[in-house]
Scaffold this motif. Structure first.
Motif, PDB file in Angstrom:
ATOM      1  N   VAL A 213       0.856  -1.188   0.000  1.00 14.79           N
ATOM      2  CA  VAL A 213       0.000   0.000   0.000  1.00 14.79           C
ATOM      3  C   VAL A 213       0.896   1.243   0.000  1.00 14.79           C
ATOM      4  O   VAL A 213       1.626   1.495   0.964  1.00 14.79           O
ATOM      5  N   SER A 217      -2.156   6.459  -1.189  1.00 13.07           N
ATOM      6  CA  SER A 217      -3.140   5.589  -1.822  1.00 13.07           C
ATOM      7  C   SER A 217      -4.534   5.883  -1.284  1.00 13.07           C
ATOM      8  O   SER A 217      -4.722   6.207  -0.108  1.00 13.07           O
ATOM      9  N   LEU A 219      -6.597   3.765  -0.661  1.00 17.57           N
ATOM     10  CA  LEU A 219      -6.947   2.666   0.245  1.00 17.57           C
ATOM     11  C   LEU A 219      -6.687   3.028   1.705  1.00 17.57           C
ATOM     12  O   LEU A 219      -7.310   2.467   2.612  1.00 17.57           O
ATOM     13  N   ASN A 227     -12.814  -1.164   1.229  1.00 13.70           N
ATOM     14  CA  ASN A 227     -11.997  -1.155   0.005  1.00 13.70           C
ATOM     15  C   ASN A 227     -12.335  -2.299  -0.942  1.00 13.70           C
ATOM     16  O   ASN A 227     -11.726  -2.431  -2.011  1.00 13.70           O
ATOM     17  N   LEU A 256      -6.684   0.107   6.725  1.00  9.64           N
ATOM     18  CA  LEU A 256      -5.380   0.028   6.081  1.00  9.64           C
ATOM     19  C   LEU A 256      -4.554   1.281   6.338  1.00  9.64           C
ATOM     20  O   LEU A 256      -5.076   2.392   6.445  1.00  9.64           O
ATOM     21  N   LEU A 280      -1.844   0.670  -5.095  1.00  5.65           N
ATOM     22  CA  LEU A 280      -1.478  -0.677  -4.667  1.00  5.65           C
ATOM     23  C   LEU A 280      -0.379  -1.178  -5.590  1.00  5.65           C
ATOM     24  O   LEU A 280      -0.607  -1.438  -6.775  1.00  5.65           O
TER      25      LEU A 280
END
Length: 574
Positions: A213, A217, A219, A227, A256, A280
């Protein structure tokens, strides 16, 4: 110390190295032969003649000629026999077609060309077909002199010993019975193989993929479930590593963070799913430029075995990035770069421009799929390649033109029509095979001249004392069969031939049945997935276990052995 004892110690070390599987067989054979030279057991000019044997030259020419054969539509047409027929009918058609094709072309190429087709078929589970397909290819290789490299290697030993060369169809009367009976047995036993279809999820094709990660990002700051990392088809988030701590299983509500390492298990086609996530970074992403992915099966003798991707500096060695790793049907855990590689591991690669030209490919990998997938000759050149090869074989069988000379003319014609290039032949030149066979010929001569072969023959005869020449023949066959399961088929033939020939001389009988015992024994690799490279190819492609090989291979080995033991003395009397 006498030459006999020195040679015995060297050969003992050679066999131990071959059984361990940790060192390339070509390196072992060359080192053993060089040691004999350095110890003064063989003169340089004598040593070099072993590498110019006519049988070895013929073998090299056949391997090079197969480069063009593999680019014709012939192999592709085999896929047409996999239709909606019943499993027994499909196996019968596929088995006979594969066996016939393997009798005059490279069985590795035959198996490799059909693995993808079998895995994609919707009518039958791939695991029901791949192992029988592999065995049919091995059986078909026994039909002719050029069906397998083992036959040609033994022929090299035969000619080197001053005996009449083996005929092109000399094996056929026994081999036809083996092929027909073997395929019938495979059809009868087909249902004992597991039905491990690919849609079974994580356990079907458990590639281990790793992603990082990145900072920034999208995420970051959102949970795993938000996600949608738990809703991926055929791809499962099995582990998360944060600051060196592994979290397994991964809680759906875990948020995350940047620098988290995510590890997935799933199917090869799931790799592209990772593209949909912003920020990612997965292994090999920076080398991916839209090229086809490559699956590479690690050979038992690979120098990579026992080391991790990080330790081996894989990317620098091969100009390829490892995106994922698969080990049979066993899910892997841990860091992708830290996994200790084992024989048979399948590496999913993103190849760079220099990957296909790497000189190490043939020595490090038992099989590579994905290279040159779309390279096919046009129909005109394809017809010439097939017709030229057929004419060459016919001229050789009828005695009009020696096979080696015919193959030289054939290769020249392939050059003229553009069916092969010098770069292709350079890449396909079987250097390892040349080293193994040339060194083995020299070692065989030493075994005969020092009396070691006779001593080993006497040792084998003492074990089977009282059973006569037939018992000695059976002993040679099972000795070769055991060797081919422990080492490789070519190495088994090289080690067994001098002993078999010495036993024939000891009895004062025709050496032909003992030669055939070595020929058929060396091709009887059915029980171990590591005994032959096509075994290793289907082992991974079909998600088989070692027990699957025993379950199907043991009955086949018993039937094969019975046919050889009873038919060879009839066709080739003592």
């Amino acid at each position: 110390m006498s030459d006999l004892w020195l040679l015995a110690i060297i050969l003992l070390g050679l066999v131990a190295g071959l059984i361990s599987g940790r060192i390339n067989p070509a390196v072992l054979f060359l080192f053993a032969f060089l040691l004999c030279y350095l110890l003064g057991m063989v003169a340089l000019d004598t040593a070099l003649t072993s590498f110019t044997n006519i049988g070895l030259v013929t073998l090299v020419l056949l391997v090079l000629a197969a480069t063009a054969l593999e680019k014709t539509s012939l192999l592709g047409k085999l896929s047409q026999v996999i239709g909606n027929s019943s499993l027994p009918m499909t196996m019968a058609k596929l088995g006979l077609s594969t066996a016939l094709l393997s009798s005059f072309t490279n069985n590795t190429a035959v198996v490799a060309s059909l693995i993808g087709v079998v895995r994609r078929n919707q009518a039958h589970a791939p695991a029901k077909l791949l192992l029988p397909l592999n065995y049919a290819a091995i059986l078909g290789g026994t039909l002719t002199l050029i069906g397998t490299s083992t036959n040609l290697i033994v022929n090299s030993f035969v000619e080197n010993a001053g005996l009449p060369a083996l005929g092109f169809f000399e094996f056929t009367p026994v081999a036809v019975v083996i092929v027909v009976a073997g395929i019938l047995l495979l059809i009868l036993l087909a249902n004992i193989l597991p039905d491990r279809r690919e849609e079974s999820g994580e356990e079907a094709l458990p590639y281990l993929l790793e992603a990082h990660v990145a900072k920034g990002s999208s995420l970051v700051g959102r949970s795993v479930v938000d996600n949608k990392l738990r809703a991926l088809k055929k791809l499962y988030l099995v582990e998360l590593e944060r600051s060196g701590i592994c979290i397994c299983p991964v809680p759906p509500q875990l948020v995350l963070q940047a620098d988290d390492v995510l590890r997935f298990s799933g199917a090869v086609e799931s790799v592209e799913l990772l593209h949909q996530f912003d920020g990612l970074d997965w292994f090999g992403k920076h080398q991916a430029k839209g090229q086809n992915l490559v699956e590479a099966v690690l050979a038992p003798s690979s120098s990579l075995v026992g080391s991790s991707l990080k330790e081996s500096r894989f990317r620098e060695q091969f100009d390829a990035a490892v995106m994922a790793i698969r080990r049979g049907n066993h899910p892997l855990k841990g860091g992708l770069g830290d996994i200790i590689l084992q024989p048979g591991d399948v590496l999913l690669l993103t190849p760079g421009d220099g990957f296909s030209n790497s000189a190490k490919l043939s020595s490090e990998f038992a099989a590579i799929s994905g290279l040159d997938l779309n390279v096919r000759l046009d129909s005109r050149r394809g017809r010439w390649v097939l017709l030229g090869f057929a004419v060459t074989i016919v001229l050789s069988v009828t005695g009009v033109l020696p096979l080696a000379k015919g193959l030289v003319l054939l290769l020249l014609s392939y050059f003229v029509i553009g069916a092969v290039t010098l770069a292709e032949l350079k890449r396909r030149f079987p250097l390892e095979l040349v080293v193994i066979v040339g060194s083995a010929l020299g070692l065989a001569n030493l075994m005969m001249s020092t009396g070691l072969a006779d001593s080993l023959a006497q040792g084998l005869l003492s074990v089977i004392n009282g059973y006569g020449v037939f018992g000695a023949f059976v002993g040679v066959y099972f000795m070769t069969l055991l060797l081919t399961e422990l080492v490789t088929n070519n190495a088994a033939a090289a080690l067994a031939f001098p002993i078999a020939y010495a036993i024939a001389l000891n009895y004062g009988v025709d050496a032909r049945p003992f030669i055939m015992a070595v020929v058929f024994g060396a091709s009887a690799s059915f029980i171990s997935p590591y005994g032959y490279q096509t075994n290793l190819m289907v082992f991974n492609a079909g998600n088989y276990r070692f027990s699957d090989f025993v379950r199907l291979g043991l009955p086949l080995s018993v039937l094969y052995s019975l046919i050889v033991i009873f038919m060879v003395p009839i066709i080739f009397p003592f």
